[in-house]
Design an enzyme around this catalytic site. Structure first.
Site, short mmCIF file in Angstrom:
data_model
loop_
_atom_site.label_atom_id
_atom_site.label_comp_id
_atom_site.label_asym_id
_atom_site.label_seq_id
_atom_site.Cartn_x
_atom_site.Cartn_y
_atom_site.Cartn_z
N GLY A 23 5.52 -6.28 -0.96
CA GLY A 23 5.42 -6.27 -2.43
C GLY A 23 6.62 -5.68 -3.13
O GLY A 23 6.82 -5.91 -4.33
N ASP A 24 7.46 -4.94 -2.41
CA ASP A 24 8.61 -4.29 -3.05
C ASP A 24 9.93 -4.96 -2.69
O ASP A 24 10.99 -4.37 -2.79
CB ASP A 24 8.65 -2.80 -2.71
CG ASP A 24 8.65 -2.54 -1.20
OD1 ASP A 24 8.58 -3.52 -0.42
OD2 ASP A 24 8.73 -1.37 -0.80
N ARG B 254 9.39 8.08 -3.79
CA ARG B 254 10.68 8.32 -4.45
C ARG B 254 10.77 7.76 -5.86
O ARG B 254 11.67 8.10 -6.61
CB ARG B 254 11.81 7.74 -3.59
CG ARG B 254 12.24 8.69 -2.47
CD ARG B 254 13.54 8.24 -1.88
NE ARG B 254 13.37 7.15 -0.94
CZ ARG B 254 14.32 6.25 -0.69
NH1 ARG B 254 15.48 6.30 -1.32
NH2 ARG B 254 14.09 5.29 0.19
N ALA C 91 0.82 -1.22 0.00
CA ALA C 91 0.00 0.00 0.00
C ALA C 91 0.84 1.26 0.00
O ALA C 91 0.32 2.35 -0.22
CB ALA C 91 -0.95 -0.01 1.20
C1 UD1 Z 1 9.36 -1.59 8.19
C2 UD1 Z 1 9.59 -2.07 9.61
C3 UD1 Z 1 11.10 -2.08 9.90
C4 UD1 Z 1 11.82 -2.95 8.90
C5 UD1 Z 1 11.49 -2.47 7.49
C6 UD1 Z 1 12.08 -3.42 6.49
C7 UD1 Z 1 7.65 -1.35 10.87
C8 UD1 Z 1 7.13 -0.37 11.84
N1 UD1 Z 1 8.92 -1.19 10.52
O1 UD1 Z 1 9.88 -0.27 8.09
O2 UD1 Z 1 11.32 -2.58 11.20
O3 UD1 Z 1 13.20 -2.90 9.13
O4 UD1 Z 1 10.06 -2.43 7.29
O5 UD1 Z 1 11.94 -2.89 5.22
O6 UD1 Z 1 6.94 -2.23 10.47
N2 UD1 Z 1 3.14 -0.47 3.93
C9 UD1 Z 1 1.78 -0.51 3.77
N3 UD1 Z 1 1.01 0.32 4.50
C10 UD1 Z 1 1.52 1.20 5.38
C11 UD1 Z 1 2.92 1.24 5.56
C12 UD1 Z 1 3.71 0.38 4.83
O7 UD1 Z 1 1.26 -1.29 2.98
O8 UD1 Z 1 0.73 1.92 6.02
C13 UD1 Z 1 3.97 -1.39 3.16
C14 UD1 Z 1 4.89 -0.70 2.18
O9 UD1 Z 1 4.29 -0.61 0.90
C15 UD1 Z 1 6.09 -1.64 2.15
C16 UD1 Z 1 6.09 -2.25 3.54
O10 UD1 Z 1 4.80 -2.06 4.06
O11 UD1 Z 1 5.92 -2.68 1.22
C17 UD1 Z 1 7.12 -1.62 4.45
O12 UD1 Z 1 6.90 -0.24 4.53
P1 UD1 Z 1 8.11 0.76 4.63
O13 UD1 Z 1 7.56 2.12 4.91
O14 UD1 Z 1 9.03 0.57 3.51
O15 UD1 Z 1 8.88 0.20 5.89
P2 UD1 Z 1 9.12 0.88 7.26
O16 UD1 Z 1 7.82 1.19 7.92
O17 UD1 Z 1 10.05 1.98 7.05
#
Ligand code: UD1
Ligand code: CA
Length: 474
Positions: free
Chosen positions: A105-106, A16, A11
């Site tokens: 998904g990424d 970026r 989601a």
């Molecule tokens: C998250 C983890 C972190 C971990 C990292 C690995 C949490 C709080 N943190 O970080 O510990 O090291 O992943 O990559 O979980 N996504 C959604 N909905 C949201 C937020 C995110 O679907 O509301 C999805 C994103 O599309 C992505 C994944 O979840 O595929 C991770 O989100 P991202 O923001 O990249 O990771 P962090 O929250 O920074």
């Protein structure tokens, strides 16, 4: 065995990427990155699979839905964090039991084998939560795995919430987990947003489970590259190169020669037989199948097509959605458009375009021809510059050329038309009527030779030149 439920988080906005396309639909190694993740997930033969989409949900659904009929999508809008994302799957998973395997998904490099290890570890330890971790040189941006004195996982701290000492930890959270499904949603509802980002952190589950005396496991993996995510176009290109190299190593290990793996792009669903040789700058895409002992020369692109054994595809040929039988030779510069079939030993040469056309066994169309909506028998010779006029501006019409026919160069075959078995068409003919078997069809202006004409012309020109010179003097 316990039922497996795959949940894929997709989601995130992917800001970026600066793209109108959802990030997970960007292609790496010839397929959307989400495809790789689903492939790894589906290797567990799950009872359900749910993708959490937000940004452009419809596009994501349209792109991946058809390949995985079991797949459901749920929408997370707005995106309030990873725990909030998982909560959106409650309508799909409520009332079911088993193990949830959570993927991103990424993160397309995660191997099916690693996902299996995660499941096996989780189930054999009887854990409530198992997280995949890796030790990395630069843990910046990741959540850190905080272990207690006995080495058990105590909590996961996000970079932004971490103390100086916690930031020094190099064991990172992959974000990929297995959970027990029972009670998952009730526990998720206890998660608060009291953190630096004001988000619902899925990582808080660790502490909650620990406080309930439930078992939390961490499974370190050897190759942190499997956890690489894509956040920018530069990372996309890097991922592409990694996937290409992986795929090409696999292909070479199966007995196929790649002359220059750095410029050879082979999609994940492509199959290639042993002892086939592939020259540089070749693109093999979609559900393409190539037989044994084929040779694919430089610059060729083949999409969703099947080649039998011993086929030679010469430089700069494009083949889409078609089949080529054994011993056929195509190219250089051949364009095979969808629904064409080239039978055994047939030859298609330079600047020849086929569309929805069958070229029978041993038949030849070697130079500069357009053959559309044509059914061509065996042993037919299609001369240079032959054109099927298959389109009247409204409808497409068929051309049939029976076995053994000889179609002279620069002929137009105005469809619908049938060229009979073993007939001949004289060069330069415009054929508008059927040609009976064994006949010669000739349709062009009759030639007239005017003897001595050139000398008379030259004499006239010389006289003219002399007159012009006289008038200038005067
Ligand atoms: C998250 C983890 C972190 C971990 C990292 C690995 C949490 C709080 N943190 O970080 O510990 O090291 O992943 O990559 O979980 N996504 C959604 N909905 C949201 C937020 C995110 O679907 O509301 C999805 C994103 O599309 C992505 C994944 O979840 O595929 C991770 O989100 P991202 O923001 O990249 O990771 P962090 O929250 O920074
Ligand atoms: Ca985040």
């Amino acid at each position: 065995m316990t039922a497996i439920h795959i949940v894929v988080l997709a989601a995130g906005k992917g800001t970026r990427m600066k793209s109108d396309l959802p990030k997970v639909l960007h292609h790496v190694g010839g397929a959307p990155m989400l495809d790789y993740v689903l492939r790894a997930g589906f290797s567990l033969e799950p009872a359900s699979a749910t993708v959490v989409v937000g940004h452009m949900a419809e596009n994501v659904r349209a792109s991946v839905g058809s390949a995985w009929p079991l797949l459901k999508t749920v929408v997370q809008e707005p995106q309030l964090g990873t725990a909030h994302a998982v909560m959106q799957t409650e309508p799909v998973l409520a009332g079911q039991t088993g193990t949830v395997v959570l993927l991103y998904g990424d993160v397309p490099l995660l191997r099916a084998e690693t996902v299996r290890k995660l499941r096996d570890h989780h189930e054999s330890k009887g854990a409530s939560l198992t997280v995949l971790t890796a030790s990395v040189e630069n843990p910046k941006g990741y959540g850190r795995i905080v272990r207690d004195a006995s080495g058990q996982v105590e909590r996961i701290v996000e970079e932004r919430d971490a103390s100086e000492a916690q930031r020094a930890i190099t064991e990172i959270n992959s974000g990929i987990y297995a959970f027990v499904l029972e009670n998952l949603f009730n526990t998720l509802k206890q998660i608060k947003t009291t953190n630096a980002q004001g988000e619902y952190y899925l990582t808080d589950l660790v502490e909650i489970y620990r406080s309930q005396g439930r078992r939390v496991e961490a499974l370190p993996i050897d190759d942190p590259n499997e956890l690489l995510g894509v956040n920018s176009r530069e990372e996309l290109a890097r991922m592409n190169a990694i996937l290409r190299d992986q795929r090409n190593r696999q292909i070479m290990a199966s007995g196929v020669t790649l002359v220059d793996p750095a410029t050879t792009w082979i999609g994940p669903d492509v199959e290639i037989g042993q002892d086939t040789v592939i020259q540089p700058n070749v693109y093999l895409e979609g559900r393409t199948k190539i037989g044994r002992n084929c040779e694919i020369l430089a610059g060729v692109r083949i999409i969703d097509s099947t080649l039998a054994d011993q086929v030679l595809i010469q430089n700069y040929t494009i083949i889409r959605n078609s089949t080529v039988a054994s011993g056929a030779i195509l190219g250089p510069f051949t364009h095979i458009r969808p629904d064409s079939q080239i039978d055994a030993g047939a030859h298609v040469g330079n600047f020849v375009e086929l569309k929805k056309t069958r070229l029978g066994a041993g038949s030849k169309a070697n130079h500069l021809a357009y053959l559309g909506d044509a059914t061509i028998g065996e042993g037919v010779n299609v001369g240079a510059g032959v054109i099927t006029c298959n389109y009247d501006g409204l409808r497409k019409h068929p051309t049939i050329i029976e076995d053994g026919a000889f179609v002279g160069t620069d002929s137009q075959l105005v469809a619908p038309v049938r060229i009979g078995k073993d007939s001949y068409i004289a060069a330069g003919s415009s054929i508008t009527e059927d040609v009976p078997p064994g006949a010669l069809a000739i349709s062009r202006g009759r030639q007239v030779n005017k003897e001595g004409w050139a000398a008379k012309k030259k004499a006239m020109q010389a006289a003219e030149r002399a007159r012009l010179a006289e008038s200038k003097k005067g």
